[in-house]
Design a protein around this motif. Structure first.
Motif, PDB file in Angstrom:
ATOM      1  N   ALA A 493       1.350 -10.581  -8.467  1.00  0.00           N
ATOM      2  CA  ALA A 493       1.296 -11.257  -7.165  1.00  0.00           C
ATOM      3  C   ALA A 493       2.607 -11.018  -6.406  1.00  0.00           C
ATOM      4  CB  ALA A 493       1.057 -12.756  -7.359  1.00  0.00           C
ATOM      5  N   LYS A 494       3.728 -11.094  -7.125  1.00  0.00           N
ATOM      6  CA  LYS A 494       4.997 -10.856  -6.438  1.00  0.00           C
ATOM      7  C   LYS A 494       5.157  -9.369  -6.103  1.00  0.00           C
ATOM      8  CE  LYS A 494       9.766 -12.156  -6.188  1.00  0.00           C
ATOM      9  NZ  LYS A 494      10.907 -12.722  -6.898  1.00  0.00           N
ATOM     10  N   LEU A 495       4.610  -8.546  -6.970  1.00  0.00           N
ATOM     11  CA  LEU A 495       4.675  -7.102  -6.720  1.00  0.00           C
ATOM     12  C   LEU A 495       4.011  -6.766  -5.377  1.00  0.00           C
ATOM     13  CD1 LEU A 495       3.824  -4.359  -9.316  1.00  0.00           C
ATOM     14  CD2 LEU A 495       2.868  -4.275  -7.057  1.00  0.00           C
ATOM     15  N   THR A 496       2.805  -7.313  -5.166  1.00  0.00           N
ATOM     16  CA  THR A 496       2.120  -6.970  -3.913  1.00  0.00           C
ATOM     17  C   THR A 496       2.842  -7.619  -2.732  1.00  0.00           C
ATOM     18  OG1 THR A 496       0.547  -8.743  -4.375  1.00  0.00           O
ATOM     19  CG2 THR A 496      -0.177  -6.497  -4.807  1.00  0.00           C
ATOM     20  N   TYR A 497       3.419  -8.803  -2.954  1.00  0.00           N
ATOM     21  CA  TYR A 497       4.162  -9.464  -1.879  1.00  0.00           C
ATOM     22  C   TYR A 497       5.354  -8.602  -1.442  1.00  0.00           C
ATOM     23  CZ  TYR A 497       6.885 -12.860   0.696  1.00  0.00           C
ATOM     24  OH  TYR A 497       7.601 -13.484   1.688  1.00  0.00           O
ATOM     25  N   MET A 498       6.052  -8.031  -2.420  1.00  0.00           N
ATOM     26  CA  MET A 498       7.213  -7.212  -2.076  1.00  0.00           C
ATOM     27  C   MET A 498       6.786  -5.855  -1.508  1.00  0.00           C
ATOM     28  SD  MET A 498       9.696  -9.207  -2.691  1.00  0.00           S
ATOM     29  CE  MET A 498      11.188  -8.217  -2.567  1.00  0.00           C
ATOM     30  N   ALA A 499       5.706  -5.299  -2.059  1.00  0.00           N
ATOM     31  CA  ALA A 499       5.339  -3.931  -1.664  1.00  0.00           C
ATOM     32  C   ALA A 499       4.643  -3.870  -0.308  1.00  0.00           C
ATOM     33  CB  ALA A 499       4.458  -3.305  -2.734  1.00  0.00           C
ATOM     34  N   TYR A 500       3.776  -4.841  -0.035  1.00  0.00           N
ATOM     35  CA  TYR A 500       2.955  -4.758   1.179  1.00  0.00           C
ATOM     36  C   TYR A 500       3.290  -5.880   2.129  1.00  0.00           C
ATOM     37  CZ  TYR A 500       0.589  -0.974  -0.964  1.00  0.00           C
ATOM     38  OH  TYR A 500       0.344   0.251  -1.518  1.00  0.00           O
ATOM     39  N   PRO A 501       3.446  -5.579   3.402  1.00  0.00           N
ATOM     40  CA  PRO A 501       3.002  -4.362   4.088  1.00  0.00           C
ATOM     41  C   PRO A 501       4.053  -3.250   4.209  1.00  0.00           C
ATOM     42  CG  PRO A 501       3.683  -5.955   5.712  1.00  0.00           C
ATOM     43  CD  PRO A 501       3.877  -6.609   4.362  1.00  0.00           C
ATOM     44  N   ARG A 502       5.223  -3.391   3.543  1.00  0.00           N
ATOM     45  CA  ARG A 502       6.209  -2.332   3.765  1.00  0.00           C
ATOM     46  C   ARG A 502       5.711  -0.976   3.262  1.00  0.00           C
ATOM     47  NH1 ARG A 502      11.728  -5.278   1.917  1.00  0.00           N
ATOM     48  NH2 ARG A 502      10.373  -5.888   0.179  1.00  0.00           N
ATOM     49  N   ALA A 503       4.906  -0.992   2.174  1.00  0.00           N
ATOM     50  CA  ALA A 503       4.379   0.289   1.690  1.00  0.00           C
ATOM     51  C   ALA A 503       3.377   0.885   2.681  1.00  0.00           C
ATOM     52  CB  ALA A 503       3.741   0.115   0.318  1.00  0.00           C
ATOM     53  N   GLN A 530      -3.977  -6.136   7.321  1.00  0.00           N
ATOM     54  CA  GLN A 530      -3.538  -7.247   6.457  1.00  0.00           C
ATOM     55  C   GLN A 530      -4.737  -8.078   6.010  1.00  0.00           C
ATOM     56  OE1 GLN A 530       0.374  -6.871   6.029  1.00  0.00           O
ATOM     57  NE2 GLN A 530      -0.050  -9.027   6.071  1.00  0.00           N
ATOM     58  N   LYS A 531      -5.678  -8.251   6.940  1.00  0.00           N
ATOM     59  CA  LYS A 531      -6.868  -9.043   6.603  1.00  0.00           C
ATOM     60  C   LYS A 531      -7.677  -8.309   5.532  1.00  0.00           C
ATOM     61  CE  LYS A 531      -7.105 -11.573  10.936  1.00  0.00           C
ATOM     62  NZ  LYS A 531      -6.301 -10.975  11.989  1.00  0.00           N
ATOM     63  N   ALA A 535      -8.662  -9.685   1.973  1.00  0.00           N
ATOM     64  CA  ALA A 535     -10.045  -9.685   1.474  1.00  0.00           C
ATOM     65  C   ALA A 535     -10.137  -8.998   0.115  1.00  0.00           C
ATOM     66  CB  ALA A 535     -10.961  -8.989   2.480  1.00  0.00           C
ATOM     67  N   MET A 536      -9.212  -8.088  -0.150  1.00  0.00           N
ATOM     68  CA  MET A 536      -9.177  -7.423  -1.463  1.00  0.00           C
ATOM     69  C   MET A 536      -8.551  -8.339  -2.518  1.00  0.00           C
ATOM     70  SD  MET A 536      -7.885  -3.699  -0.119  1.00  0.00           S
ATOM     71  CE  MET A 536      -7.618  -2.919  -1.691  1.00  0.00           C
ATOM     72  N   GLY A 537      -8.134  -9.528  -2.091  1.00  0.00           N
ATOM     73  CA  GLY A 537      -7.572 -10.493  -3.039  1.00  0.00           C
ATOM     74  C   GLY A 537      -6.094 -10.297  -3.298  1.00  0.00           C
ATOM     75  N   LEU A 538      -5.422  -9.592  -2.384  1.00  0.00           N
ATOM     76  CA  LEU A 538      -4.006  -9.282  -2.630  1.00  0.00           C
ATOM     77  C   LEU A 538      -3.075 -10.259  -1.933  1.00  0.00           C
ATOM     78  CD1 LEU A 538      -4.328  -5.490  -2.128  1.00  0.00           C
ATOM     79  CD2 LEU A 538      -3.858  -6.650  -4.281  1.00  0.00           C
TER      80      LEU A 538
END
Ligand code: ACM
Length: 728
Positions: A493-503, A530-531, A535-538
């Motif tokens: 969960a933190k990984l996706t928070y840090m990675a997206y949307p910057r990735a 972002q939506k 929706a992908m649960g990220l």
């Protein structure tokens, strides 16, 4: 991330402040709701109408090509998810009510494609399966967001004509699984996200001081010893005292699991580039096999972050070990490139080792950097003899580049530029733009990160092609990569928070033509994207809406604060008394004048709901606030914050962390500033604040000395600092 000992002295200093599209082919920003594709295609022409998927829709393959079949299978699985109907791809040329896949050798780029959606059919043309796969990622982003969450009542795709191809061949994302281990499922999800963004190189950082994560059959202690640390640092490396959780932490991938990842990535046209670190970041391996270190003494797997002195010794035992390891690695990973690290290798042990000193003499090497180069060149020779090529972090330039090495430029871009000038290939991944473990907002409630400050717009602003290369040298810039070091990222969960949307921003940097990139257009598309991620649960951060503050000192006018972003459908509300902000708080329309102590809080709202991170600034007025300042030398570029005005803009720099605009850092040069108060003014205190954050590469001056002067009594002491009478 692990870059605690940069070879410079950084002093931070702050006087306490009391104080339609733009794509060349006509892609349009006007209808981001209908066409919110990230990365932005080279050419996107909007058309009237839509293609409706029905129970009779077919997926037709005009060729028996395996790549095309793989790509079409992805479309079929999307359609099952979206409609609940299985639409198996079949051979066929052309028909109405169909998705038609064709190989088209006239498309010039290996990864290029064209996509035409009419009310009657969807035609994908590509030179290779990869191109067709990217067409499907575009199609997916043209589908309603609801498809990500499962079935939709009806599936319609807006009509469009797209011609597309990537800017760079290396569009990478790195994941460090050494500091924290991520399950096979998490790694697959990371790869899925890369695929959605047309990224094609997964750099898998598999070995670290704090854990060796790949099964090597010949060396079982890599699994039983090196894959486990006895405990882990809690909180930040800078905290004093440092604290530990007292819990054993283990994890590694079996070779079968690694193969499964390679296959999974390949089905998404992503190459996995494994990284086996050497000669530094080797403590876990040395803990398992102490003879690989220069002292031969027992060692423990690292439990805290940073850089360790205990590195591989360049002896025959080490070379045999590494060759054996790489032999197994090559059996798992078909990638042309094997990354062998090369970064952050302290030379302390080599300096103290009679063996190393002798080796330097025997081989006529200049020094320990020469020895590192000898080490890397030896490993390169081994890998080249097996038909593979090495990638190394930019330290591999020191002491002389290995003849065929590709350089990953992380400590800025100078290493990459130097390598390109020496005719070596380069992947750009400078910390300032590509390190997604940095803080992404200045809000004090951002989850713990290593440090730094890398907001979305800065990532987006990156142009990986350095200006000072000839066209021939430019060709060596293979691409760009985002890095995700995981010291402070313990879970997905933190990984996706840090990675997206910057990735998502890096993906556009890597794919879309420089001339067509436009941040406002990107954020308009991102608001829909972002939506989709949601929706992908990220758990992606919602950073496009973050309120950003721009504090300026306007001569004669005082201190002003501008708030952004101004976006369609989004309002910024604010308070100046520190109170919570709601849609009934003051509405922002123009820069705010700040004349007294206050706490500014500001928040974006969309349809009355808060979006993005709130901004907070604490103003403390002092006699220098809003006055004129001159500096004899400017802060270092990387640590320039708001520039000299940071000292007189009335804003107090956060003590929690270095980053943002309010701290200024100096490398090597003395700091000298003069504030003109405009009139003879009585002072009763001068306050100076320093930031000490070695875990963020921010250091105090070696001597706690400043020379602060005023017109008045000489030689006064303020804290540890002597204050002098001004010379003039
Ligand atoms: C690195 O961040 N040490 C490559």
């Amino acid at each position: 991330m692990k870059k605690l000992f940069l070879p410079f002295l950084l002093i931070t200093f702050l006087i306490a402040c009391k104080n339609d599209g733009t794509g060349p082919g006509g892609s349009s920003s006007s209808d981001a709701a209908r066409y919110h594709v990230i990365p932005q295609p080279v050419s996107l022409i909007e058309m009237q109408g839509e293609f409706k998927v029905t129970g009779d829709t077919k997926v037709l393959l005009a060729s028996n090509d395996e790549g095309l079949k793989t790509a079409a299978a992805h479309l079929a699985s999307l359609l099952i998810k979206a409609t609940g109907t299985t639409i198996a791809p079949m051979e066929g040329e052309a028909a109405k009510d169909a998705f038609i896949f064709q190989l088209d050798p006239s498309i010039s780029h290996e990864e290029g494609y064209s996509l035409i959606v009419t009310p009657y059919e969807v035609t994908v043309r590509a030179k290779t399966g990869a191109g067709a796969f990217y067409a499907i990622q575009t199609l997916r982003q043209l589908m309603p967001i609801e498809v990500e969450a499962g079935k939709t009542a009806s599936l319609a795709i807006p009509c469009v004509e797209i011609t597309d191809q990537p800017r760079y061949t290396h569009r990478g994302m790195m994941l460090d699984v050494g500091r924290h281990f991520f399950s096979v499922d998490d790694v697959k999800k990371y790869i899925d996200l890369m695929a959605l963004h047309k990224m094609n190189r997964f750099h898998w950082h598999l070995t670290e001081d704090q854990g060796w994560r790949l099964e090597i059959k010949k060396y079982p202690k890599l699994q039983t010893v090196a894959a486990c640390r006895k405990e882990t640092l809690v909180g930040h490396y800078n905290d004093t005292p440092q604290k530990y959780d007292g819990k054993q932490y283990c994890g590694y991938y079996t070779q079968d699991q690694a193969r499964e990842i390679v296959k999974y990535a390949a089905e998404r046209f992503i190459t996995v580039i494994p990284e086996i670190e050497m000669p530094g970041h080797a403590l876990a391996a040395i803990a398992a096999y102490p003879e690989l270190g220069c002292t031969g003494k027992p060692a423990e797997v690292g439990t805290k972050w940073g850089v360790y002195d205990n590195v591989f010794c360049p002896n025959e035992a080490t070379f045999k070990f590494l060759e054996d390891v790489l032999t197994e690695v090559m059996e798992i990973f078909p990638s042309k490139y094997i990354h062998i690290g090369g970064d952050e290798c302290p030379k302390t042990m080599w300096e103290q080792s009679a063996f190393c000193q002798n080796l330097i003499k025997q081989n006529n090497l200049k020094d320990e950097h020469g020895l590192q180069s000898y080490f890397i060149q030896r490993m390169e020779k081994f890998l080249n003899s097996k038909g593979r090529s090495i990638i190394g972090w930019d330290e591999i330039l020191e002491g002389g580049l290995a003849p065929n090495a590709t350089v990953m430029s992380w400590r800025g871009t100078d290493g990459g530029i130097a390598a390109a000038k020496q005719d070596h290939d380069v992947i750009m991944t400078p910390t300032d733009f590509c390190y997604l473990d940095y803080y992404q907002s200045q809000a004090t409630n951002e989850p713990l990160a290593i440090g730094g400050y890398l907001p979305l717009d800065k990532v987006y602003s990156y142009n990986p092609d350095p200006a000072d290369l000839t066209p021939e040298q430019q060709k060596h810039i293979l691409g760009v990569q985002a890095n995700l070091w995981t010291e402070y990222i313990p879970d997905f969960a933190k990984l996706t928070y840090m990675a997206y949307p910057r990735a998502s921003a890096i993906a556009e940097v890597a794919w879309s033509p420089q001339a067509s990139r436009n941040y406002d257009d990107f954020t308009a598309r991102l608001s829909y994207h972002q939506k989709r991620l949601k929706a992908m649960g990220l758990n992606a951060a919602n950073k496009a809406y973050d309120v950003k503050t721009n504090v300026t000192v306007v001569p004669g006018k005082g201190i002003e604060v501008g708030l952004s972003p101004i976006m369609d459908g989004v309002e910024i509300h604010y308070s100046l008394d520190g109170n919570d902000v709601s849609p009934s708080s003051l509405l922002y329309s123009q820069p705010l004048k700040i004349e007294k102590d206050c706490i500014l809080r500001a928040q974006s709202f969309e349809k009355g709901q808060p979006v993005g991170t709130e901004a907070e600034l604490r103003f403390r007025m002092h006699k220098a606030a809003g006055k004129q300042i001159t500096m004899s030398n400017l802060p270092a570029e990387k640590y320039a914050g708001a520039g000299p005005s940071a000292l007189i803009n009335g804003v107090h720099g956060s003590v929690e962390r270095y980053g943002g605009m309010e701290w200024l850092g100096f490398e090597g040069k003395d700091f000298e500033a003069m504030v003109d108060l405009g009139a003879v003014t009585e002072l009763n205190a001068v306050t100076v604040r320093f930031f000490n954050g070695p875990g963020q590469w921010v250091y105090l001056s070696q001597e706690p000395v400043g020379r602060y002067c005023w017109r008045g009594q000489a030689n006064t002491r303020i804290g540890q600092h002597r204050v002098h009478q001004c010379g003039r």
